[in-house]
Design an enzyme around this catalytic site. Structure first.
Site, PDB file in Angstrom:
ATOM      1  N   ASP A 193       0.835  -1.213   0.000  1.00 57.88           N
ATOM      2  CA  ASP A 193       0.000   0.000   0.000  1.00 57.88           C
ATOM      3  C   ASP A 193       0.866   1.258   0.000  1.00 57.88           C
ATOM      4  O   ASP A 193       1.996   1.246   0.493  1.00 57.88           O
ATOM      5  CB  ASP A 193      -0.905  -0.032   1.239  1.00 57.88           C
ATOM      6  CG  ASP A 193      -2.101   0.879   1.101  1.00 57.88           C
ATOM      7  OD1 ASP A 193      -2.348   1.395  -0.003  1.00 57.88           O
ATOM      8  OD2 ASP A 193      -2.807   1.076   2.116  1.00 57.88           O
TER       9      ASP A 193
ATOM     10  N   HIS B 194       2.209   3.458  -9.035  1.00 54.85           N
ATOM     11  CA  HIS B 194       2.001   2.015  -9.253  1.00 54.85           C
ATOM     12  C   HIS B 194       3.181   1.417 -10.017  1.00 54.85           C
ATOM     13  O   HIS B 194       3.604   0.298  -9.745  1.00 54.85           O
ATOM     14  CB  HIS B 194       0.694   1.768 -10.000  1.00 54.85           C
ATOM     15  CG  HIS B 194      -0.522   2.127  -9.194  1.00 54.85           C
ATOM     16  ND1 HIS B 194      -0.682   1.748  -7.885  1.00 54.85           N
ATOM     17  CD2 HIS B 194      -1.632   2.852  -9.511  1.00 54.85           C
ATOM     18  CE1 HIS B 194      -1.837   2.214  -7.419  1.00 54.85           C
ATOM     19  NE2 HIS B 194      -2.426   2.898  -8.393  1.00 54.85           N
TER      20      HIS B 194
ATOM     21  N   LEU C 244      10.968 -20.222  -5.027  1.00 51.42           N
ATOM     22  CA  LEU C 244      10.045 -19.325  -4.315  1.00 51.42           C
ATOM     23  C   LEU C 244       8.668 -19.457  -4.959  1.00 51.42           C
ATOM     24  O   LEU C 244       8.545 -19.428  -6.182  1.00 51.42           O
ATOM     25  CB  LEU C 244      10.521 -17.865  -4.453  1.00 51.42           C
ATOM     26  CG  LEU C 244       9.579 -16.798  -3.886  1.00 51.42           C
ATOM     27  CD1 LEU C 244       9.605 -16.793  -2.355  1.00 51.42           C
ATOM     28  CD2 LEU C 244       9.953 -15.401  -4.395  1.00 51.42           C
TER      29      LEU C 244
HETATM   30  C1  IPE Z   1      -5.413  -2.668  -0.162  1.00 47.58           C
HETATM   31  O1  IPE Z   1      -5.102  -1.332  -0.318  1.00 47.58           O
HETATM   32  C2  IPE Z   1      -5.406  -3.358  -1.495  1.00 47.58           C
HETATM   33  C3  IPE Z   1      -4.101  -3.520  -2.129  1.00 47.58           C
HETATM   34  C4  IPE Z   1      -2.959  -3.163  -1.636  1.00 47.58           C
HETATM   35  C5  IPE Z   1      -4.144  -4.151  -3.419  1.00 47.58           C
HETATM   36  P1  IPE Z   1      -6.244  -0.225  -0.476  1.00 47.58           P
HETATM   37  O2  IPE Z   1      -5.555   1.063  -0.630  1.00 47.58           O
HETATM   38  O3  IPE Z   1      -7.194  -0.620  -1.569  1.00 47.58           O
HETATM   39  O4  IPE Z   1      -7.001  -0.341   0.915  1.00 47.58           O
HETATM   40  P2  IPE Z   1      -7.912   0.706   1.685  1.00 47.58           P
HETATM   41  O5  IPE Z   1      -8.969   1.190   0.724  1.00 47.58           O
HETATM   42  O6  IPE Z   1      -7.029   1.841   2.130  1.00 47.58           O
HETATM   43  O7  IPE Z   1      -8.463  -0.049   2.857  1.00 47.58           O
HETATM   44  C1  IPE Z   2      -1.674   0.255  -3.306  1.00 46.72           C
HETATM   45  O1  IPE Z   2      -1.434   1.613  -3.375  1.00 46.72           O
HETATM   46  C2  IPE Z   2      -1.880  -0.374  -4.664  1.00 46.72           C
HETATM   47  C3  IPE Z   2      -3.276  -0.712  -4.963  1.00 46.72           C
HETATM   48  C4  IPE Z   2      -4.276  -0.664  -4.131  1.00 46.72           C
HETATM   49  C5  IPE Z   2      -3.559  -1.128  -6.323  1.00 46.72           C
HETATM   50  P1  IPE Z   2      -2.617   2.678  -3.324  1.00 46.72           P
HETATM   51  O2  IPE Z   2      -3.011   2.990  -4.727  1.00 46.72           O
HETATM   52  O3  IPE Z   2      -3.734   2.196  -2.472  1.00 46.72           O
HETATM   53  O4  IPE Z   2      -1.886   3.895  -2.673  1.00 46.72           O
HETATM   54  P2  IPE Z   2      -2.501   4.949  -1.647  1.00 46.72           P
HETATM   55  O5  IPE Z   2      -3.070   4.179  -0.505  1.00 46.72           O
HETATM   56  O6  IPE Z   2      -3.548   5.716  -2.394  1.00 46.72           O
HETATM   57  O7  IPE Z   2      -1.335   5.787  -1.250  1.00 46.72           O
HETATM   58 MG    MG Z   3      -4.123   2.426  -0.513  1.00 47.72          MG
END
Ligand code: IPE
Ligand code: IPE
Ligand code: MG
Length: 246
Positions: A24, A41, A135
């Site tokens: 995240d 990303h 792995l």
């Molecule tokens: C969780 O992150 C999903 C992934 C890392 C793929 P999100 O950014 O979607 O989660 P929330 O919305 O903050 O809970």
């Molecule tokens: C996690 O990073 C990746 C996915 C959920 C696809 P985020 O896109 O949720 O990044 P933040 O939480 O907005 O910083």
């Molecule tokens: Mg996120």
């Protein structure tokens, strides 16, 4: 001083077999640099290579990464499409090297909502790498823990399993992770204190490690810190220390 020496202390006294990561913070990483979210990303995807190498180096046998949740479809179409393209690019670019390095790829979640070409690529990658053993890399893509449990219940009912035969072990066999041991350590980057529908069943006794570091900055040293912290944990599984549980 070589890289291993730089992070040698304190040593790792136990290594988790299975590490799962909620990757995240890509969006915040990009925002902090005035970049579009997709640049975050992409940076996050680059970082994956570093962590895969670190797993091999530190002898972690199974890595599960949460890359796209069932709820992430709710993001703007441009971001969702961009994420699908990034996955396709990663498979095109990295598959050969991952295969050479002995990585066995699995997908957890549903493939059917993905663009058809991407579905084919994922299936081919899984097939190509199925005999590798260095792995196991589980990619959670269009994955949701509740969705997984609902699907398992449907299949159990469809298979006509009598209620008295339903137990923990049977349910585990109906999940996407069938045959894979539960995660020992779950890492969440970017500081959020929630599970966000990840491995709800499998995380029953996982150790959690949450860091403020955003996923694209979560490097080998940060990973090592998580393993060090895991080494210090006493896992009791509901018992007492002196019962030889840990
Ligand atoms: C969780 O992150 C999903 C992934 C890392 C793929 P999100 O950014 O979607 O989660 P929330 O919305 O903050 O809970
Ligand atoms: C996690 O990073 C990746 C996915 C959920 C696809 P985020 O896109 O949720 O990044 P933040 O939480 O907005 O910083
Ligand atoms: Mg996120």
């Amino acid at each position: 001083m070589n890289e291993s020496e730089a992070i040698a202390s304190p040593p790792l006294t136990k290594i988790p077999v299975h590490v799962a990561i909620i990757m995240d913070g890509n969006g915040r990483w990009a925002a902090a640099r005035g970049l579009p979210r997709l640049a975050g990303h992409r940076a996050g995807t680059e970082n994956l290579r570093t962590i895969i190498r670190a797993c091999v180096e530190f002898n972690v046998k199974i890595l599960t990464i949460y890359a796209f949740s069932t709820e992430n479809w709710g993001r703007p179409a441009e971001e969702v499409e961009g994420l699908m393209m990034i996955l396709e690019d990663v498979i095109d670019r990295e598959l050969g090297e991952l295969h050479q390095e002995g990585v066995q790829l699995h997908h957890i979640g549903h493939l059917d909502r993905l663009p058809e070409r991407l579905q084919e690529k994922v299936k081919r990658a899984v097939e190509l790498t199925k005999d590798n053993h260095r792995l196991i890399l589980n990619i959670a893509w269009n994955y949701g823990g509740r969705d997984e449990i609902v699907c398992a219940i449907r299949s159990i009912v469809k298979d006509g399993i009598p209620p008295e035969e339903i137990n923990d072990e049977l349910v585990s066999r109906y999940l996407f992770t069938a045959g894979i041991p539960d995660p020992d350590l779950i890492i969440r980057t970017s500081g959020e204190m929630r599970i966000s529908n990840f491995l709800i069943w499998q995380s029953a006794y996982a150790e959690w490690y949450i860091t403020q570091t955003l996923w694209p900055d979560f490097n080998r040293e940060e990973f090592y810190k998580a393993l060090q912290e895991y080494s210090q944990r006493e896992r009791r599984f509901g018992k007492l220390s002196d019962q030889g549980c840990c």
